[in-house]
Design a protein around this motif. Structure first.
Motif, short mmCIF file in Angstrom:
data_model
loop_
_atom_site.label_atom_id
_atom_site.label_comp_id
_atom_site.label_asym_id
_atom_site.label_seq_id
_atom_site.Cartn_x
_atom_site.Cartn_y
_atom_site.Cartn_z
N LEU A 19 0.71 -1.23 0.12
CA LEU A 19 -0.29 0.47 -0.26
C LEU A 19 1.30 1.41 0.14
CD1 LEU A 19 -2.86 -0.97 2.79
CD2 LEU A 19 -2.68 -1.69 0.60
N ILE A 22 -2.40 4.57 1.11
CA ILE A 22 -4.18 5.24 1.04
C ILE A 22 -4.37 5.09 1.93
CG2 ILE A 22 -5.95 3.45 1.21
CD1 ILE A 22 -4.80 2.18 -0.83
N THR A 45 -5.35 -4.12 2.13
CA THR A 45 -6.24 -2.17 3.04
C THR A 45 -7.12 -3.03 4.22
OG1 THR A 45 -6.18 -0.92 0.81
CG2 THR A 45 -8.02 -0.89 2.44
N SER A 48 -4.98 -4.49 7.11
CA SER A 48 -4.48 -3.34 8.04
C SER A 48 -5.46 -2.85 8.55
CB SER A 48 -4.06 -2.07 6.46
OG SER A 48 -2.75 -2.40 5.57
#
Length: 235
Positions: A19, A22, A45, A48
């Motif tokens: 990532l 983001i 995402t 995370s």
């Protein structure tokens, strides 16, 4: 009210950056979808956010509270539920046992039974299969069980990772209808989905991710009509 705020996060797998800054937000009562190709960073995402993948830089807030890199059992207790890609049910356990695993922190038999009955209102087939082992059910039924297990925590934010993957078209329609029902019942939803048309058709807003970066965002109704989106994901 903003339920989830992700600010400029970067996540790595070893030396590989998954990532790249983001940022997104999800407001109360919304369905927000994250679309993109395989390997774009969609699942990372969600991982995370829920604490399954460690964020190197950036911050994540849930209802104004910092949750960056909190472990999954703590983010779950705050009111977030993550249904991972591939369902990840306990194949050797029965439907009932899988649902009870989802209620690991719920106190009181009456509360647990009430939650289970609520799950059955959305997924009546699970009640019929209550004593059947999860691994012997169809793919669609397993997806229903995975979502039902998450609902046992009575989440305010439900994160769904590829709920339609590997399912027959008629079952996909059922799953998306259920997502709309859950949202109508008051659950805020962050949806990762390769079926871009279906996802954008039900989403209030959407984000497009490429190579670990958000490259486009907007209302679902606008993105579904975007020519670049049509060419890349809807053709």
């Amino acid at each position: 009210m903003t339920v989830l705020q992700v600010n400029n996060i970067e996540t790595y797998y070893g030396a590989i950056q998954a990532l790249r800054g983001i940022s997104l937000h999800v407001d109360e009562g919304e369905i927000v979808t994250l679309i993109g190709s395989n390997g774009a960073g969609k699942s990372t995402t969600l991982k995370s956010i829920s604490g399954l993948a460690k964020v190197k830089t950036g911050t994540i807030q849930y209802k104004g509270k910092e949750i960056t890199n909190k472990p999954p059992h703590q983010t779950t207790l705050l009111g977030m539920a993550h249904v991972p890609e591939g369902r990840r049910i306990f194949s050797n356990l029965t439907v009932k046992e899988n649902l009870l695993m989802g209620a690991f922190s719920v106190k009181g038999k009456d509360v647990i039974q009430e939650r289970m009955e609520q799950v059955f209102t959305h997924f009546p087939k699970l009640k019929e299969r209550l004593n059947q082992k999860g691994g012997t059910m169809s793919g669609g039924e397993q997806q229903m069980l995975a979502i039902g297990r998450a609902l046992m925590m009575n989440p305010e934010l439900l994160m769904l990772d590829e709920p339609s993957m590997g399912l027959a078209p008629i079952i996909v329609e059922q799953i998306f209808d259920i997502i709309l029902q859950l949202n109508s019942s008051g659950i805020t939803i962050l949806l990762v989905e390769q079926n871009a048309y279906q996802a954008l058709s039900i989403a209030h807003r959407g984000y497009v991710i490429q190579n670990g970066e958000i490259v486009l965002s907007g209302k679902g109704s606008e993105l579904v009509e975007n020519e670049e989106i049509k060419e890349a994901y809807l053709a």
